[in-house]
Scaffold this active site. Sequence first.
Site, PDB file in Angstrom:
ATOM      1  N   ASP A 110      48.540  70.903  60.687  1.00 35.37           N
ATOM      2  CA  ASP A 110      49.431  72.083  60.564  1.00 35.37           C
ATOM      3  C   ASP A 110      49.331  72.410  62.345  1.00 35.37           C
ATOM      4  OD1 ASP A 110      46.448  73.121  60.494  1.00 35.37           O
ATOM      5  OD2 ASP A 110      47.705  75.143  59.845  1.00 35.37           O
ATOM      6  N   GLY A 124      35.115  68.077  69.813  1.00 34.94           N
ATOM      7  CA  GLY A 124      34.294  67.765  69.592  1.00 34.94           C
ATOM      8  C   GLY A 124      33.948  68.415  68.607  1.00 34.94           C
ATOM      9  N   ARG A 174      51.968  69.838  57.744  1.00 32.06           N
ATOM     10  CA  ARG A 174      51.247  69.241  56.718  1.00 32.06           C
ATOM     11  C   ARG A 174      52.217  67.903  56.512  1.00 32.06           C
ATOM     12  NH1 ARG A 174      46.338  71.153  57.764  1.00 32.06           N
ATOM     13  NH2 ARG A 174      45.954  73.340  57.207  1.00 32.06           N
ATOM     14  N   ASP A 178      39.153  66.886  68.453  1.00 34.90           N
ATOM     15  CA  ASP A 178      39.644  67.960  70.221  1.00 34.90           C
ATOM     16  C   ASP A 178      38.153  68.119  70.855  1.00 34.90           C
ATOM     17  OD1 ASP A 178      41.797  68.981  71.586  1.00 34.90           O
ATOM     18  OD2 ASP A 178      40.600  70.618  70.106  1.00 34.90           O
TER      19      ASP A 178
HETATM   20  P1  IMP Z   1      37.414  70.401  67.710  1.00 30.57           P
HETATM   21  O1  IMP Z   1      36.300  71.115  66.626  1.00 30.57           O
HETATM   22  O2  IMP Z   1      37.750  71.300  68.488  1.00 30.57           O
HETATM   23  O3  IMP Z   1      36.382  69.268  67.834  1.00 30.57           O
HETATM   24  O4  IMP Z   1      38.877  70.294  66.546  1.00 30.57           O
HETATM   25  C1  IMP Z   1      38.968  69.648  65.974  1.00 30.57           C
HETATM   26  C2  IMP Z   1      39.939  70.332  64.874  1.00 30.57           C
HETATM   27  O5  IMP Z   1      40.689  71.339  64.956  1.00 30.57           O
HETATM   28  C3  IMP Z   1      41.075  69.478  63.847  1.00 30.57           C
HETATM   29  O6  IMP Z   1      39.826  69.127  62.911  1.00 30.57           O
HETATM   30  C4  IMP Z   1      41.398  70.097  63.546  1.00 30.57           C
HETATM   31  O7  IMP Z   1      41.917  70.865  62.198  1.00 30.57           O
HETATM   32  C5  IMP Z   1      41.679  71.192  64.817  1.00 30.57           C
HETATM   33  N1  IMP Z   1      43.401  70.801  65.850  1.00 30.57           N
HETATM   34  C6  IMP Z   1      42.410  69.860  67.057  1.00 30.57           C
HETATM   35  N2  IMP Z   1      43.626  69.649  67.974  1.00 30.57           N
HETATM   36  C7  IMP Z   1      44.746  69.911  66.414  1.00 30.57           C
HETATM   37  C8  IMP Z   1      46.031  69.115  66.828  1.00 30.57           C
HETATM   38  O8  IMP Z   1      46.868  69.273  68.112  1.00 30.57           O
HETATM   39  N3  IMP Z   1      47.308  69.613  65.880  1.00 30.57           N
HETATM   40  C9  IMP Z   1      46.276  69.978  64.597  1.00 30.57           C
HETATM   41  N4  IMP Z   1      44.855  70.787  64.035  1.00 30.57           N
HETATM   42  C10 IMP Z   1      44.373  70.607  65.384  1.00 30.57           C
END
Ligand code: IMP
Length: 176
Positions: A159, A105, A165, A103
């Site tokens: 989730d 990153g 899940r 998302d």
């Molecule tokens: P980041 O650190 O913002 O890239 O977030 C990544 C983490 O956020 C992922 O490993 C997911 O666990 C969670 N995440 C991001 N988007 C979603 C979504 O649409 N559904 C569920 N979990 C999400």
Amino acid sequence: MPAPRPGRVVIAEPELRARVAALGAEIARGYAAEPPVLVGVLQGAFLFMADLVRAMPIALATDFVRLESYGGGRTSSGHVRLTADLSTPIEGRDVVVVEDIVDTGRTVAALRRALEARGPRSLRVCALCDKLERRQVDVRLDWVGFTIPNVFVVGYGFDYAGLYRNLPHVVALEDA
Ligand code: IMP
Ligand code: MG
């Protein structure tokens, strides 16, 4: 306010199955000599990991880390914690991180830094879903299953507040 619920299908089960099989075959091709260590990120990647490794007809090892970047909701705290570590030493090994979704990153960037510090021979990242338009930190993804729009998804490992899940498809979470 009514609780949000799983709504329209974003990635249907047959599409997931076909793409994960193709990814497994593609990743496996690069690791003929030495068995790689596939590192699944709990909990979100558990179904993807299970399907991916069964699509890889090579010798490989599996291990898991647990990372927490989210509270119970839909917004990232921007703060990533390693709450369960590998039990495999990865120094000199070929590592493939298996992540559910990228998302902002931040999670992948933090995990990459933590694992790179242990001196793996190579470190590549495979993510099932990529929300490219949400990226805040530049991270290299070596394999991506699906680039998806900026919607919060549940199912196939993803989730919301610990639920959904087990759904066989990736579906959008919708406000009731
Ligand atoms: P980041 O650190 O913002 O890239 O977030 C990544 C983490 O956020 C992922 O490993 C997911 O666990 C969670 N995440 C991001 N988007 C979603 C979504 O649409 N559904 C569920 N979990 C999400
Ligand atoms: Mg995750």
